[in-house]
Design a protein around this motif. Sequence first.
Motif, PDB file in Angstrom:
ATOM      1  N   ALA A  41       0.855  -1.189   0.000  1.00  0.00           N
ATOM      2  CA  ALA A  41       0.000   0.000   0.000  1.00  0.00           C
ATOM      3  C   ALA A  41       0.887   1.233   0.000  1.00  0.00           C
ATOM      4  CB  ALA A  41      -0.895  -0.005   1.235  1.00  0.00           C
ATOM      5  N   ASP A  42       0.618   2.148  -0.914  1.00  0.00           N
ATOM      6  CA  ASP A  42       1.406   3.369  -0.933  1.00  0.00           C
ATOM      7  C   ASP A  42       0.656   4.518  -1.568  1.00  0.00           C
ATOM      8  OD1 ASP A  42       1.611   2.715  -3.650  1.00  0.00           O
ATOM      9  OD2 ASP A  42       3.715   3.235  -3.790  1.00  0.00           O
TER      10      ASP A  42
ATOM     11  N   THR B 147       1.547   3.777   5.094  1.00  0.00           N
ATOM     12  CA  THR B 147       2.865   4.173   5.606  1.00  0.00           C
ATOM     13  C   THR B 147       3.955   4.127   4.538  1.00  0.00           C
ATOM     14  OG1 THR B 147       3.273   1.915   6.344  1.00  0.00           O
ATOM     15  CG2 THR B 147       2.371   3.450   7.967  1.00  0.00           C
ATOM     16  N   ASN B 148       3.585   4.012   3.277  1.00  0.00           N
ATOM     17  CA  ASN B 148       4.573   3.973   2.193  1.00  0.00           C
ATOM     18  C   ASN B 148       4.313   5.118   1.231  1.00  0.00           C
ATOM     19  OD1 ASN B 148       5.752   1.457   3.104  1.00  0.00           O
ATOM     20  ND2 ASN B 148       3.904   0.480   2.326  1.00  0.00           N
ATOM     21  N   PHE B 149       5.395   5.724   0.756  1.00  0.00           N
ATOM     22  CA  PHE B 149       5.281   6.834  -0.194  1.00  0.00           C
ATOM     23  C   PHE B 149       6.316   6.630  -1.299  1.00  0.00           C
ATOM     24  CE2 PHE B 149       6.855  10.948  -1.682  1.00  0.00           C
ATOM     25  CZ  PHE B 149       5.668  11.512  -2.155  1.00  0.00           C
ATOM     26  N   SER B 150       5.913   6.933  -2.530  1.00  0.00           N
ATOM     27  CA  SER B 150       6.852   6.903  -3.651  1.00  0.00           C
ATOM     28  C   SER B 150       6.539   8.081  -4.573  1.00  0.00           C
ATOM     29  CB  SER B 150       6.783   5.572  -4.405  1.00  0.00           C
ATOM     30  OG  SER B 150       5.487   5.335  -4.884  1.00  0.00           O
ATOM     31  N   SER B 151       7.497   8.419  -5.409  1.00  0.00           N
ATOM     32  CA  SER B 151       7.333   9.565  -6.288  1.00  0.00           C
ATOM     33  C   SER B 151       7.932   9.279  -7.644  1.00  0.00           C
ATOM     34  CB  SER B 151       8.011  10.788  -5.657  1.00  0.00           C
ATOM     35  OG  SER B 151       8.000  11.860  -6.547  1.00  0.00           O
ATOM     36  N   GLU B 152       7.293   9.791  -8.691  1.00  0.00           N
ATOM     37  CA  GLU B 152       7.819   9.689 -10.042  1.00  0.00           C
ATOM     38  C   GLU B 152       8.753  10.860 -10.365  1.00  0.00           C
ATOM     39  OE1 GLU B 152       4.375   9.483 -12.578  1.00  0.00           O
ATOM     40  OE2 GLU B 152       4.172   7.331 -12.289  1.00  0.00           O
TER      41      GLU B 152
ATOM     42  N   LYS C 119       6.244  13.020   2.042  1.00  0.00           N
ATOM     43  CA  LYS C 119       6.739  11.716   2.502  1.00  0.00           C
ATOM     44  C   LYS C 119       6.644  11.591   4.027  1.00  0.00           C
ATOM     45  CE  LYS C 119      10.729   8.731   2.474  1.00  0.00           C
ATOM     46  NZ  LYS C 119      11.691   8.115   1.647  1.00  0.00           N
ATOM     47  N   ASN C 120       7.050  12.628   4.737  1.00  0.00           N
ATOM     48  CA  ASN C 120       6.973  12.606   6.206  1.00  0.00           C
ATOM     49  C   ASN C 120       5.537  12.515   6.696  1.00  0.00           C
ATOM     50  OD1 ASN C 120       9.746  12.709   6.467  1.00  0.00           O
ATOM     51  ND2 ASN C 120       9.802  14.925   6.763  1.00  0.00           N
ATOM     52  N   MET C 121       4.636  13.256   6.062  1.00  0.00           N
ATOM     53  CA  MET C 121       3.220  13.201   6.454  1.00  0.00           C
ATOM     54  C   MET C 121       2.704  11.773   6.376  1.00  0.00           C
ATOM     55  SD  MET C 121       1.253  16.285   4.569  1.00  0.00           S
ATOM     56  CE  MET C 121       1.947  17.902   4.484  1.00  0.00           C
ATOM     57  N   ILE C 122       2.982  11.120   5.261  1.00  0.00           N
ATOM     58  CA  ILE C 122       2.415   9.800   5.007  1.00  0.00           C
ATOM     59  C   ILE C 122       3.141   8.712   5.800  1.00  0.00           C
ATOM     60  CG2 ILE C 122       2.098   8.032   3.223  1.00  0.00           C
ATOM     61  CD1 ILE C 122       1.431  10.446   1.333  1.00  0.00           C
ATOM     62  N   GLU C 123       4.457   8.731   5.796  1.00  0.00           N
ATOM     63  CA  GLU C 123       5.198   7.636   6.419  1.00  0.00           C
ATOM     64  C   GLU C 123       5.317   7.746   7.932  1.00  0.00           C
ATOM     65  OE1 GLU C 123       8.957   7.254   4.419  1.00  0.00           O
ATOM     66  OE2 GLU C 123       8.030   6.323   2.659  1.00  0.00           O
ATOM     67  N   GLN C 124       5.293   8.965   8.472  1.00  0.00           N
ATOM     68  CA  GLN C 124       5.544   9.106   9.905  1.00  0.00           C
ATOM     69  C   GLN C 124       4.374   9.656  10.705  1.00  0.00           C
ATOM     70  OE1 GLN C 124       9.072  11.521  10.112  1.00  0.00           O
ATOM     71  NE2 GLN C 124      10.281  10.048   8.953  1.00  0.00           N
ATOM     72  N   ASN C 125       3.512  10.421  10.080  1.00  0.00           N
ATOM     73  CA  ASN C 125       2.478  11.139  10.836  1.00  0.00           C
ATOM     74  C   ASN C 125       1.074  10.571  10.706  1.00  0.00           C
ATOM     75  OD1 ASN C 125       4.536  12.856  11.580  1.00  0.00           O
ATOM     76  ND2 ASN C 125       4.100  14.326   9.953  1.00  0.00           N
ATOM     77  N   ASN C 126       0.935   9.366  10.176  1.00  0.00           N
ATOM     78  CA  ASN C 126      -0.393   8.746  10.034  1.00  0.00           C
ATOM     79  C   ASN C 126      -1.396   9.681   9.363  1.00  0.00           C
ATOM     80  OD1 ASN C 126       0.490   6.385  11.251  1.00  0.00           O
ATOM     81  ND2 ASN C 126      -0.134   7.041  13.287  1.00  0.00           N
ATOM     82  N   ALA C 127      -1.000  10.254   8.240  1.00  0.00           N
ATOM     83  CA  ALA C 127      -1.831  11.234   7.546  1.00  0.00           C
ATOM     84  C   ALA C 127      -2.963  10.600   6.752  1.00  0.00           C
ATOM     85  CB  ALA C 127      -0.969  12.081   6.619  1.00  0.00           C
ATOM     86  N   VAL C 128      -2.807   9.317   6.359  1.00  0.00           N
ATOM     87  CA  VAL C 128      -3.789   8.678   5.484  1.00  0.00           C
ATOM     88  C   VAL C 128      -4.137   7.292   6.036  1.00  0.00           C
ATOM     89  CG1 VAL C 128      -4.225   7.847   3.143  1.00  0.00           C
ATOM     90  CG2 VAL C 128      -2.817   9.873   3.484  1.00  0.00           C
ATOM     91  N   SER C 129      -5.426   6.984   6.100  1.00  0.00           N
ATOM     92  CA  SER C 129      -5.836   5.636   6.487  1.00  0.00           C
ATOM     93  C   SER C 129      -6.732   5.034   5.411  1.00  0.00           C
ATOM     94  CB  SER C 129      -6.555   5.629   7.839  1.00  0.00           C
ATOM     95  OG  SER C 129      -7.790   6.309   7.751  1.00  0.00           O
ATOM     96  N   ILE C 130      -6.730   3.710   5.351  1.00  0.00           N
ATOM     97  CA  ILE C 130      -7.546   2.957   4.397  1.00  0.00           C
ATOM     98  C   ILE C 130      -8.475   2.067   5.196  1.00  0.00           C
ATOM     99  CG2 ILE C 130      -7.514   1.294   2.503  1.00  0.00           C
ATOM    100  CD1 ILE C 130      -4.569   2.155   2.042  1.00  0.00           C
TER     101      ILE C 130
END
Length: 157
Positions: free
Chosen positions: A38-39, A151-156, A125-136
């Motif tokens: 999940a990312d 808790t995973n983030f990637s970028s193009e 990246k910090n918001m998503i991976e460390q701060n629990n910014a998004v839930s599913i």
Amino acid sequence: MRRNSRRLVVLVIGIFCSFLLSGCGILFSNELIVNRYADALLTKNNELQFRFRINNEILEAHQLYKVKVTIHDDKLASAIGKREIIYGEDQVLNGEYLEVKGKSEKYIFMDPIPLQQDLHIQELKNMIEQNNAVSIEVFNDKEVFGRVYLTNFSSEL
């Protein structure tokens, strides 16, 4: 001779249990939302796309479900322009739900959402991976089947 075989059996069972407890037994995982897959992806067009994998084997008794992505971080919600995105309401069969069928795991790629405000990649990246910014959350009208923070983030970029 018998003592050695007993010790060997106890050793093998101990190693197997330690793998399961430490998470190395991920192949035997019964997660509904497989978090390692999940990312959130930041696309080249400054859009955010949520991608994840649902373990349909767990949902076999429940044939229909929806997936809700909730944005908990105020700055990210403002940049996206939404607090909640529900997948399965208007994009799929019968206009309401996703169906459980086919393979045991199903990949879901939500439509990319254009960011209305620019956010620095590291900040995102910090918001998503460390701060629990998004839930599913996977649910239907009767119950919630599973919930996990992304808790995973990637970028193009």
